[in-house]
Design a protein around this motif. Structure first.
Motif, mmCIF file in Angstrom:
data_model
loop_
_atom_site.group_PDB
_atom_site.id
_atom_site.type_symbol
_atom_site.label_atom_id
_atom_site.label_comp_id
_atom_site.label_asym_id
_atom_site.label_seq_id
_atom_site.Cartn_x
_atom_site.Cartn_y
_atom_site.Cartn_z
ATOM 1 N N LEU A 1 0.852 -1.184 0.000
ATOM 2 C CA LEU A 1 0.000 0.000 0.000
ATOM 3 C C LEU A 1 0.893 1.241 0.000
ATOM 4 C CD1 LEU A 1 -2.635 -1.167 2.659
ATOM 5 C CD2 LEU A 1 -2.901 -1.149 0.166
ATOM 6 N N ALA A 2 0.302 2.415 0.133
ATOM 7 C CA ALA A 2 1.066 3.663 0.110
ATOM 8 C C ALA A 2 2.067 3.706 1.264
ATOM 9 C CB ALA A 2 0.113 4.853 0.187
ATOM 10 N N TRP A 3 3.220 4.252 0.987
ATOM 11 C CA TRP A 3 4.282 4.389 1.986
ATOM 12 C C TRP A 3 3.819 5.262 3.135
ATOM 13 C CZ3 TRP A 3 7.090 8.577 3.890
ATOM 14 C CH2 TRP A 3 8.265 8.270 4.589
ATOM 15 N N GLN A 4 4.225 4.912 4.347
ATOM 16 C CA GLN A 4 3.880 5.668 5.550
ATOM 17 C C GLN A 4 5.132 5.939 6.372
ATOM 18 O OE1 GLN A 4 0.794 3.820 7.881
ATOM 19 N NE2 GLN A 4 -0.436 3.285 6.091
ATOM 20 N N ARG A 5 5.201 7.133 6.937
ATOM 21 C CA ARG A 5 6.327 7.466 7.800
ATOM 22 C C ARG A 5 6.174 6.834 9.182
ATOM 23 N NH1 ARG A 5 10.238 11.009 7.366
ATOM 24 N NH2 ARG A 5 9.247 12.001 5.566
ATOM 25 N N THR A 6 4.924 6.758 9.668
ATOM 26 C CA THR A 6 4.678 6.206 10.995
ATOM 27 C C THR A 6 4.571 4.686 10.922
ATOM 28 O OG1 THR A 6 3.501 8.217 11.656
ATOM 29 C CG2 THR A 6 3.146 6.238 12.991
ATOM 30 N N ILE A 7 5.438 4.009 11.638
ATOM 31 C CA ILE A 7 5.453 2.544 11.654
ATOM 32 C C ILE A 7 4.701 2.069 12.891
ATOM 33 C CG2 ILE A 7 6.925 0.499 11.668
ATOM 34 C CD1 ILE A 7 9.156 2.215 10.457
ATOM 35 N N PRO A 8 3.686 1.217 12.747
ATOM 36 C CA PRO A 8 2.914 0.751 13.903
ATOM 37 C C PRO A 8 3.757 -0.132 14.816
ATOM 38 C CG PRO A 8 2.273 -0.471 11.945
ATOM 39 C CD PRO A 8 3.195 0.615 11.485
ATOM 40 N N PRO A 9 3.377 -0.275 16.073
ATOM 41 C CA PRO A 9 4.205 -1.001 17.052
ATOM 42 C C PRO A 9 4.588 -2.413 16.625
ATOM 43 C CG PRO A 9 2.462 0.201 18.172
ATOM 44 C CD PRO A 9 2.187 0.340 16.707
ATOM 45 N N GLN A 10 3.657 -3.153 16.028
ATOM 46 C CA GLN A 10 3.968 -4.541 15.682
ATOM 47 C C GLN A 10 5.006 -4.664 14.583
ATOM 48 O OE1 GLN A 10 1.102 -3.008 15.103
ATOM 49 N NE2 GLN A 10 0.216 -3.570 13.121
ATOM 50 N N ALA A 11 5.232 -3.558 13.842
ATOM 51 C CA ALA A 11 6.217 -3.576 12.761
ATOM 52 C C ALA A 11 7.409 -2.670 13.052
ATOM 53 C CB ALA A 11 5.553 -3.139 11.451
ATOM 54 N N ASP A 12 7.444 -2.087 14.241
ATOM 55 C CA ASP A 12 8.503 -1.146 14.603
ATOM 56 C C ASP A 12 9.572 -1.862 15.418
ATOM 57 O OD1 ASP A 12 10.105 0.932 15.306
ATOM 58 O OD2 ASP A 12 8.564 2.095 16.348
ATOM 59 N N PHE A 13 10.724 -2.074 14.803
ATOM 60 C CA PHE A 13 11.824 -2.770 15.465
ATOM 61 C C PHE A 13 12.985 -1.822 15.739
ATOM 62 C CE2 PHE A 13 9.292 -6.090 13.616
ATOM 63 C CZ PHE A 13 9.367 -7.136 14.540
ATOM 64 N N SER A 14 12.679 -0.519 15.895
ATOM 65 C CA SER A 14 13.730 0.430 16.238
ATOM 66 C C SER A 14 14.278 0.145 17.637
ATOM 67 C CB SER A 14 13.210 1.863 16.149
ATOM 68 O OG SER A 14 12.063 2.046 16.967
ATOM 69 N N SER A 15 13.446 -0.424 18.488
ATOM 70 C CA SER A 15 13.893 -0.990 19.757
ATOM 71 C C SER A 15 13.738 -2.500 19.662
ATOM 72 C CB SER A 15 13.063 -0.456 20.930
ATOM 73 O OG SER A 15 13.228 0.937 21.072
ATOM 74 N N ALA A 16 14.646 -3.225 20.289
ATOM 75 C CA ALA A 16 14.635 -4.681 20.179
ATOM 76 C C ALA A 16 13.332 -5.249 20.721
ATOM 77 C CB ALA A 16 15.817 -5.270 20.939
ATOM 78 N N GLN A 17 12.681 -6.088 19.917
ATOM 79 C CA GLN A 17 11.457 -6.728 20.370
ATOM 80 C C GLN A 17 11.253 -8.049 19.629
ATOM 81 O OE1 GLN A 17 7.553 -5.578 19.329
ATOM 82 N NE2 GLN A 17 8.088 -4.492 17.450
ATOM 83 N N TYR A 18 10.439 -8.910 20.245
ATOM 84 C CA TYR A 18 10.011 -10.139 19.583
ATOM 85 C C TYR A 18 8.881 -9.832 18.615
ATOM 86 C CZ TYR A 18 7.567 -14.576 18.894
ATOM 87 O OH TYR A 18 6.941 -15.671 18.338
ATOM 88 N N GLY A 19 8.039 -8.843 18.944
ATOM 89 C CA GLY A 19 6.889 -8.527 18.107
ATOM 90 C C GLY A 19 5.729 -9.448 18.410
ATOM 91 N N GLN A 20 4.916 -9.705 17.425
ATOM 92 C CA GLN A 20 3.739 -10.552 17.591
ATOM 93 C C GLN A 20 3.886 -11.823 16.764
ATOM 94 O OE1 GLN A 20 0.297 -8.266 16.483
ATOM 95 N NE2 GLN A 20 0.523 -6.797 18.162
ATOM 96 N N ASP A 21 3.424 -12.930 17.350
ATOM 97 C CA ASP A 21 3.406 -14.198 16.621
ATOM 98 C C ASP A 21 2.222 -14.167 15.664
ATOM 99 O OD1 ASP A 21 3.817 -16.755 15.733
ATOM 100 O OD2 ASP A 21 2.929 -17.713 17.487
ATOM 101 N N ALA A 22 2.361 -13.381 14.608
ATOM 102 C CA ALA A 22 1.263 -13.138 13.665
ATOM 103 C C ALA A 22 1.845 -12.863 12.297
ATOM 104 C CB ALA A 22 0.418 -11.955 14.134
ATOM 105 N N TRP A 23 0.998 -12.953 11.282
ATOM 106 C CA TRP A 23 1.422 -12.673 9.905
ATOM 107 C C TRP A 23 1.899 -11.228 9.791
ATOM 108 C CZ3 TRP A 23 1.633 -15.512 5.307
ATOM 109 C CH2 TRP A 23 1.795 -14.766 4.136
ATOM 110 N N LEU A 24 3.055 -11.030 9.169
ATOM 111 C CA LEU A 24 3.572 -9.697 8.901
ATOM 112 C C LEU A 24 4.420 -9.784 7.640
ATOM 113 C CD1 LEU A 24 3.676 -6.772 9.944
ATOM 114 C CD2 LEU A 24 5.760 -7.375 11.187
#
Length: 283
Positions: free
Chosen positions: A180-203
């Motif tokens: 889709l259209a590019w976005q500057r704001t990255i939502p939490p589940q896709a934001d790895f600027s800080s170390a994270q496991y994220g969500q066990d979900a499709w991405l």
């Protein structure tokens, strides 16, 4: 198929290379006794630890694009009903041109009516605690053609792992897995600027402004990915113990974006090259 694989090994790493698809079936840290990349069986395309993407990375909308005011229709293949997905390098058998204890070189000659006509050389090298991979593509057609490439590694990743990397924005996933259209704001589940496991979900999203460095942290092992490109894809599936961080020379569907960013128009005998490095250190 397994009998034709090559094993590369040094004091730090052991990898298995499959000439079918030019893929790695495994990458294992001998010092940590842990997999760096997931282990694949090679029973079907993409069932591996890493594969090269060429002469296209990911998907092109409509499976076509314009080049010098002419429409180019890409071929299709058995791995996808709609797209020339990841090109054809990951589906073809490569010739083993050279091999050693810790390195090998593979070659692929491929040609399509759409204008792709190339020779690719794929090199794998174990350099201390680092795996280095590079692909060089030489265009052999009379008419210039637009090229892109990348690598698709499957990093070992579980609930005790984290990933971290910097990016300036991202493309969310839309229909047919196209951006889709590019976005500057990255939502939490896709934001790895800080170390994270994220969500066990499709991405399945693409990033721009990537710093060229990403870190996968395990309990006793740190795995760092390096590549000189601002574009990175991330792919994960629920219930799977892998995380794909895919550096590529261009964003998804760059063929139909203004300026066709990151793609290279090659005349006959011109070439392009792309490389990555995966380094393993103590956690």
């Amino acid at each position: 198929m397994k009998g034709n694989t090559l094993t590369l090994e040094n004091a730090h790493l052991r990898v298995r290379v499959d000439p079918q698809g030019g893929a790695l079936l495994s990458c294992f840290s001998l010092q940590h006794q842990q997999p760096v990349l997931r282990e694949g069986r090679g029973e079907k395309p993409g069932d591996c630890a890493l594969f090269p993407m060429l002469p296209v990375a990911n998907r092109v909308a409509g499976n076509r694009f314009n080049l010098r005011e002419q429409e180019v229709t890409l071929p299709r293949h058995q791995a996808d009903d709609t797209f020339f997905l990841h090109g054809d390098g990951w589906l073809k058998r490569w010739e083993v041109a050279a091999r050693g204890r810790d390195s090998c070189s593979l070659r692929l000659r491929s040609q399509h009516p759409c204008g792709y006509n190339y020779l690719a050389v794929l090199d794998y090298l174990l350099d201390g605690a680092a795996l280095k991979a590079s692909v060089t593509i030489t265009h052999l057609g009379e008419r210039p053609m637009l090229y892109g490439c990348g690598f698709h590694p499957f990093f070992a990743f579980n609930a005790r792992s984290t990933a971290q990397f910097q990016a300036s924005g991202y493309w969310p996933e839309g229909e047919q897995h196209l951006p889709l259209a590019w976005q500057r704001t990255i939502p939490p589940q896709a934001d790895f600027s800080s170390a994270q496991y994220g969500q066990d979900a499709w991405l399945n999203v693409g990033y721009s402004g990537w710093s060229g460095r990403a870190v996968v942290q395990h309990d006793v092992m740190r795995v760092t990915l390096f590549a000189q490109t601002p574009w990175l894809m991330l792919f994960r599936m629920p219930g799977e113990s892998f995380l794909c961080l895919e550096p590529q020379t261009h964003p998804v569907n760059a063929h139909n974006l203004p300026g066709q960013p990151g793609l290279r128009l090659l005349a006959k005998n011109e070439c392009c090259r792309f490389a990555l490095q995966i380094r393993v250190d103590k956690g």
